[in-house]
Scaffold this motif. Sequence first.
Motif, short mmCIF file in Angstrom:
data_model
loop_
_atom_site.label_atom_id
_atom_site.label_comp_id
_atom_site.label_asym_id
_atom_site.label_seq_id
_atom_site.Cartn_x
_atom_site.Cartn_y
_atom_site.Cartn_z
N LYS A 282 0.84 -1.22 0.00
CA LYS A 282 0.00 0.00 0.00
C LYS A 282 0.87 1.26 0.00
CE LYS A 282 -4.28 -1.85 1.97
NZ LYS A 282 -4.00 -3.27 1.76
N LEU A 283 2.00 1.21 0.68
CA LEU A 283 2.93 2.34 0.64
C LEU A 283 3.37 2.61 -0.79
CD1 LEU A 283 4.84 4.38 2.14
CD2 LEU A 283 6.53 2.55 2.11
N ASP A 284 3.69 1.55 -1.54
CA ASP A 284 4.16 1.72 -2.92
C ASP A 284 3.12 2.46 -3.77
OD1 ASP A 284 6.47 0.33 -2.31
OD2 ASP A 284 5.71 -1.59 -3.06
N THR A 285 1.87 2.07 -3.63
CA THR A 285 0.81 2.69 -4.42
C THR A 285 0.70 4.18 -4.12
OG1 THR A 285 -0.40 0.61 -4.22
CG2 THR A 285 -1.61 2.48 -5.11
N VAL A 286 0.59 4.49 -2.83
CA VAL A 286 0.36 5.88 -2.43
C VAL A 286 1.61 6.72 -2.69
CG1 VAL A 286 -0.39 7.36 -0.53
CG2 VAL A 286 -1.31 5.05 -0.71
N PHE A 287 2.79 6.16 -2.48
CA PHE A 287 4.04 6.86 -2.77
C PHE A 287 4.12 7.23 -4.25
CE2 PHE A 287 8.49 6.72 -4.15
CZ PHE A 287 9.12 7.56 -3.24
N THR A 288 3.75 6.31 -5.13
CA THR A 288 3.79 6.58 -6.57
C THR A 288 2.83 7.70 -6.94
OG1 THR A 288 4.39 4.28 -7.02
CG2 THR A 288 3.50 5.54 -8.86
N LEU A 289 1.63 7.67 -6.42
CA LEU A 289 0.66 8.73 -6.68
C LEU A 289 1.17 10.08 -6.20
CD1 LEU A 289 -2.60 6.86 -5.60
CD2 LEU A 289 -2.05 7.61 -7.93
N LYS A 290 1.65 10.12 -4.98
CA LYS A 290 2.12 11.37 -4.40
C LYS A 290 3.30 11.92 -5.20
CE LYS A 290 2.87 14.48 -1.09
NZ LYS A 290 2.20 14.91 0.07
N LEU B 117 4.28 11.41 -8.37
CA LEU B 117 4.05 11.77 -9.77
C LEU B 117 2.92 12.76 -9.99
CD1 LEU B 117 4.51 8.32 -11.53
CD2 LEU B 117 6.20 10.15 -11.22
N LEU B 118 1.98 12.83 -9.04
CA LEU B 118 0.80 13.68 -9.24
C LEU B 118 0.64 14.79 -8.21
CD1 LEU B 118 -1.90 11.03 -10.25
CD2 LEU B 118 -1.10 12.94 -11.66
N PHE B 119 1.04 14.52 -6.98
CA PHE B 119 0.65 15.43 -5.91
C PHE B 119 1.83 15.83 -5.02
CE2 PHE B 119 -2.95 12.33 -6.50
CZ PHE B 119 -3.71 13.17 -7.31
N ALA B 120 3.00 15.96 -5.62
CA ALA B 120 4.19 16.28 -4.82
C ALA B 120 4.05 17.62 -4.11
CB ALA B 120 5.43 16.29 -5.71
N ASP B 121 3.25 18.53 -4.67
CA ASP B 121 3.11 19.86 -4.09
C ASP B 121 1.90 19.98 -3.16
OD1 ASP B 121 1.26 19.52 -6.10
OD2 ASP B 121 1.46 21.57 -6.90
N ARG B 122 1.26 18.87 -2.85
CA ARG B 122 0.07 18.92 -2.00
C ARG B 122 0.34 18.21 -0.67
NH1 ARG B 122 -5.43 18.14 -5.59
NH2 ARG B 122 -4.68 19.13 -7.52
N SER B 123 -0.36 18.63 0.35
CA SER B 123 -0.16 18.06 1.69
C SER B 123 -1.05 16.84 1.90
CB SER B 123 -0.45 19.11 2.76
OG SER B 123 -1.77 19.61 2.61
N ARG C 152 -3.07 13.14 -18.43
CA ARG C 152 -1.87 12.90 -17.63
C ARG C 152 -2.23 12.24 -16.30
NH1 ARG C 152 2.93 17.20 -18.42
NH2 ARG C 152 2.96 17.18 -20.70
N GLY C 153 -3.30 12.71 -15.70
CA GLY C 153 -3.72 12.10 -14.44
C GLY C 153 -4.11 10.65 -14.62
N ARG C 154 -4.85 10.34 -15.70
CA ARG C 154 -5.27 8.96 -15.93
C ARG C 154 -4.07 8.05 -16.14
NH1 ARG C 154 -9.46 11.75 -18.60
NH2 ARG C 154 -8.50 11.56 -20.66
N ALA C 155 -3.07 8.55 -16.86
CA ALA C 155 -1.88 7.74 -17.11
C ALA C 155 -1.16 7.41 -15.80
CB ALA C 155 -0.94 8.48 -18.05
N ARG C 156 -0.99 8.40 -14.95
CA ARG C 156 -0.22 8.17 -13.72
C ARG C 156 -1.03 7.41 -12.68
NH1 ARG C 156 2.54 14.07 -14.70
NH2 ARG C 156 4.49 13.25 -15.57
N ILE C 157 -2.32 7.56 -12.68
CA ILE C 157 -3.16 6.70 -11.83
C ILE C 157 -3.02 5.25 -12.26
CG2 ILE C 157 -5.58 6.08 -11.40
CD1 ILE C 157 -6.15 9.12 -11.22
N ALA C 158 -3.02 5.01 -13.57
CA ALA C 158 -2.87 3.64 -14.06
C ALA C 158 -1.52 3.06 -13.65
CB ALA C 158 -3.01 3.61 -15.58
N LEU C 159 -0.46 3.85 -13.72
CA LEU C 159 0.86 3.36 -13.33
C LEU C 159 0.89 3.01 -11.84
CD1 LEU C 159 3.84 2.74 -13.80
CD2 LEU C 159 4.32 5.19 -13.49
N ALA C 160 0.34 3.88 -11.01
CA ALA C 160 0.34 3.61 -9.56
C ALA C 160 -0.47 2.36 -9.24
CB ALA C 160 -0.23 4.81 -8.80
#
Length: 466
Positions: free
Chosen positions: A175-183, A185-191, A220-228
């Motif tokens: 589960k860490l891997d999934t959420v880490f990938t999302l954060k 690639l998509l949400f590095a600037d969000r808390s 772009r969001g759909r692509a990175r969600i699919a990767l995560a």
Amino acid sequence: MSSGRVRRTIAVSVAVVGVAALAAPSAEAGGRDTGPCPAGSPSGVTCTGGELADGTPYRFAVPNRWNGVVVVDLDFASRAADEPLTGELTDRGYAVGGTTRTVTGWNIAAAIDNQAAALERFEDAVGTPRWAVASGRSMGGFVSAGTAQVHPDVFDAAVPFCGGLGGAVGQWNQKLDTVFTLKSLLFADRSLPVTGVPADTERATRDWVAALTEAQATPRGRARIALAAAVGQLPGWGQDADGDATPRPRPGDADAIQEGMFLALAGGRQPYIGQAMSSRRSIETLAGGNPSWNTGIDYAQQYAAAEPEQRRTVREMYARAGLDLDADLRTLAEEPRITADPDAVRYLEKGIVFDGDLRIPVLTVNPVGDQISTVAQQQSYGFAVRRAGNGALLRQSYLSTVGHCTFTPGEQVAAITAMTERLRTGRWSASTTPQGLNRLTGAAQDAPGRYVHYRPAVFNRPYFGD
């Protein structure tokens, strides 16, 4: 051979005398009570219940014509007395009961021991069963598999339904891997939290779902969600906002598969990201720190090991979005890693690492589209059992259904019935094949069973404690 196992050889008729004794309500010492069943209980049953030493409630329903088998479940005492599965099993002569998770929560080691303690209370009040079967759904499935490993001298078999059988450490690393990938690639600037989840987990979940929904609206969001989702080995099949199953995507339908990945993450009534927040907060609080890590993890390797259909979907989504997949994988490789608190890891290891040490038969059951107890975790469990030389004691089964623990009562009855046959004959039979389980399902309900032949992907975060 333990004294508990020896006691199991006595005649079922001795236990039936105990059932008759329950007919007259009476209070017993030590937090036990035998008396009227809760409103809505099946007809023709008597009940016993009370509290264990740690305050955990327990309750059992025993049919007047008991077949000598008792099924012990982590969550039985917290469920409605009129749950259909209880009626189906007691109608067939099974005693059904167990505890709740209200006291133990993610203290899995304590929950496992409570199953043995509840069975002991049952034996005191009713009599010694011919066979005791640990079972349950979700965390109950996880605990029942743990019970089989920890208490084989007390239980005779286990039927875990939709349990996270990658073990506590393995499943939370995944589960860490999934959420880490999302954060990353998509949400590095969000808390948005990955670990260190705040106390307000509902808000954290809402924030994550809102962010994912916003990202899903863009290529772009759909692509990175699919990767995560591919990295985290989530299904490409999901449920809508009402919790209803969406149509299973056809092979090659990248849009439907990606939508299924998104729904597994953020859709339905029990989204993956919600459990990644609420349960991680509970675990971190109990463990006194973060028990998960991704130091040394190669996400390019994890993507390469994803199911072919998911890799094709990721490649197509990246091409449509004009993104460079290799560049994103390099970004993940360069991201600072998360380390675990060693004491928190040791805490999580206690509850539990599945090392394959089986001495009683186990039949696992899992939906292929389960977004919480992912099917790759079942592969990890099977590998551990075979590695330990105990493969003859294990059978694993899968159903073509989506969502967490989405079984019908008949499908659950089928698995319990198949295990009973295994205990009665001392060998596995065709009853544990998809055809056999569907036949047993058909005998228990009008709708056909959904058991299928299925081979899950290799779990990408195995942890066997060695």
